[in-house]
Design an enzyme around this catalytic site. Structure first.
Site, short mmCIF file in Angstrom:
data_model
loop_
_atom_site.label_atom_id
_atom_site.label_comp_id
_atom_site.label_asym_id
_atom_site.label_seq_id
_atom_site.Cartn_x
_atom_site.Cartn_y
_atom_site.Cartn_z
N GLU B 50 0.83 -1.20 0.00
CA GLU B 50 0.00 0.00 0.00
C GLU B 50 0.87 1.26 0.00
O GLU B 50 1.84 1.35 0.76
CB GLU B 50 -0.88 -0.02 1.26
CG GLU B 50 -1.91 1.11 1.33
CD GLU B 50 -2.75 1.04 2.62
OE1 GLU B 50 -2.39 0.27 3.53
OE2 GLU B 50 -3.77 1.74 2.69
N LYS B 123 -10.02 2.27 -2.38
CA LYS B 123 -10.24 1.65 -1.06
C LYS B 123 -11.61 2.02 -0.51
O LYS B 123 -11.95 3.19 -0.37
CB LYS B 123 -9.14 2.14 -0.11
CG LYS B 123 -9.11 1.47 1.25
CD LYS B 123 -7.83 1.93 2.00
CE LYS B 123 -7.64 1.26 3.34
NZ LYS B 123 -6.33 1.64 3.95
N CYS B 160 -5.69 -2.96 2.33
CA CYS B 160 -5.51 -2.96 3.79
C CYS B 160 -6.80 -3.14 4.61
O CYS B 160 -7.28 -4.26 4.72
CB CYS B 160 -4.75 -1.71 4.21
SG CYS B 160 -3.86 -1.93 5.78
#
Lengths: 300, 300
Positions: B50, B123, B160
């Site tokens: 990331e 995300k 994540c």
């Protein structure tokens, strides 16, 4: 659940049993183990394995097996109610429910010493694999995912194959469950155990531990043990036991062996739920605006 | 994906890196590691952590940090495109996207040596915890959950915090993904590592392995390593590395250390997906008629 329960210590016993062909004997054995867990181990919440009074009859498709079904509630739940009241415990048990001629369910009940029979959950996800011919026997549940308010907190109950579905755990947790309880009958096919056995067991345990983590709940998985022979083949199922209890952060608090009957007793510090949910606040950030397609089979 | 890819062996490299304060240096270091993975390790699919060109700037809320954002696609993805074409690889990278003044995303891109820039994923689940102040920087994604058709198969990319959401993994798999890829920046707060560190890491790994099992997909998690100091406090984050690749049955095929930069290379036998999905056919039995409430925050 009463607010003051959220800091309580709850003592749980998972009863890992071996079943015989004699259902009366299995039932009386269960009642004895429940008494022992309550009186000697001082358990508040006691959980039995899937279809605890029967051998796992789903290895074959045999119409005669429907005669082993029973009404729920009915005589068995009534006996359990009396015992739960006497011992002042909360009890989770799993039964072969006869709802009508031709409609049968794989059903779990929650019975509370103080509040009596609290209701039932009908297994929603029904497997069908060699040796686990459940779609022949069980109509998929139509009561949805449920949490029951008991003397020991909010208990969500699912059954075996439900274990593999994060949707089931999530919906049960969204309904308020603090403890996810899975009565289970899962084991190895002896002919593939050497190659696949360890991976299969590990997958089973880690998926349920992940339900604990992603929902901030305790998880109790109660399995049976022992080899049950297939009625007509040389093979059968070696039920792998290893009943376990996981904390809301995924830690395994206790795990039974793969072969022994066992009363697995462990204390749940209910304050851990809050600690986990504040430490990693997953429920806060769910993208409920973007989950609509979860009701699709595939997005294709 | 072409049908013949479903029996292919795909070689994957997860590049576990340490980042410096110099983003140019991080970028050139990444390009070097990508080349090494492609040329020396013969990887077909290469995944970066990331925000691979930056230190993890989200430890504080600092408006000046927005200047490190960039358009996506833009100069960085263009450089990656040229490299992917030259090396004939598929590449997954994560960038700080500037979409407009005041609207920024934590974005992952998929670039294919043969087909070029395939698109981006923004995300969806944004954390906000002490030391991970992402809600200040990143607008939650509005592109939904995605699978990209690449030369190595259908790649689903999340980032994540998405790791903790079975809904995200499921929707990505329902979209056709065979490989779930998680660029990540997660670590320990040194002051709590001794007590909580092992449990935190274990929860992180097991939840992602469970996505592999419940969806019958490979999972690749690519984390960074190294200690990055908090700008104003004595503390900081010790990124825990341990990038790993899991098979569709949940086995960990390879795992990097918690401290070393590492090109973690492993072969994925794509036939394992079919084997897992037929062996334990979870997708068959989802109760899509009963999942509607997953779009609720709580059922209360």
């Amino acid at each position: 659940m009463k607010e003051n329960l959220s800091n309580k210590i709850i003592r749980v016993s998972a009863i890992q049993m071996k079943m015989t062909k004699d259902s009366e004997k299995n039932l009386s054995n269960s009642l004895r183990l429940i008494k022992k867990a309550a009186q000697e181990e001082k358990a508040d919440l006691i959980c039995l394995p899937e279809l605890f009074s029967l051998q796992y009859f789903c290895q074959t498709e045999e119409p005669g097996n429907f005669s082993m079904s029973e009404p729920v509630p009915g005589p068995t739940t009534h006996a359990l109610e009396l015992l739960a009241e006497e011992l002042n415990i909360t009890l989770v048990a799993s039964l072969f429910e006869r709802r009508a001629q031709g409609v049968y369910h794989n059903t779990a009940v929650v019975i509370d010493g103080k509040y009596g029979y609290l209701g039932k959950y009908r297994k929603m996800h029904i497997p069908d694999e060699p040796g686990y011919q459940e779609k022949f026997y069980f109509t998929p549940g139509d009561l949805g995912f449920k949490s029951f308010k008991t003397s020991v907190g909010n208990c969500g109950v699912m059954v075996c194959w439900d274990q593999w579905y994060p949707e089931a755990a999530r919906l049960t947790a969204l309904n308020g469950a603090q403890i996810l309880i899975y009565p289970t009958a899962i084991g190895w096919h002896p002919e593939e155990k050497n190659i696949l056995g360890q991976t299969q067991h590990e997958a089973w345990e880690l998926v349920q531990r992940s339900h604990a983590v992603t929902n901030g709940c305790f998880v109790i998985a109660v399995n049976r043990v022992g080899f049950e022979k297939h009625p007509s083949k040389q093979s059968g199922i070696e039920f792998w036991g290893q009943s376990f209890v996981a904390a809301p952060d995924g830690r395994v608090l206790a795990r039974a062996s793969s072969a022994d009957t066992n009363i697995l007793t462990v204390d749940l510090d209910m304050a851990e739920i809050k600690k986990s949910r504040l430490g990693w606040p997953f429920l806060r950030d769910r993208r409920i605006d973007a989950y609509e397609d979860l009701t699709k089979r595939l997005i294709d």
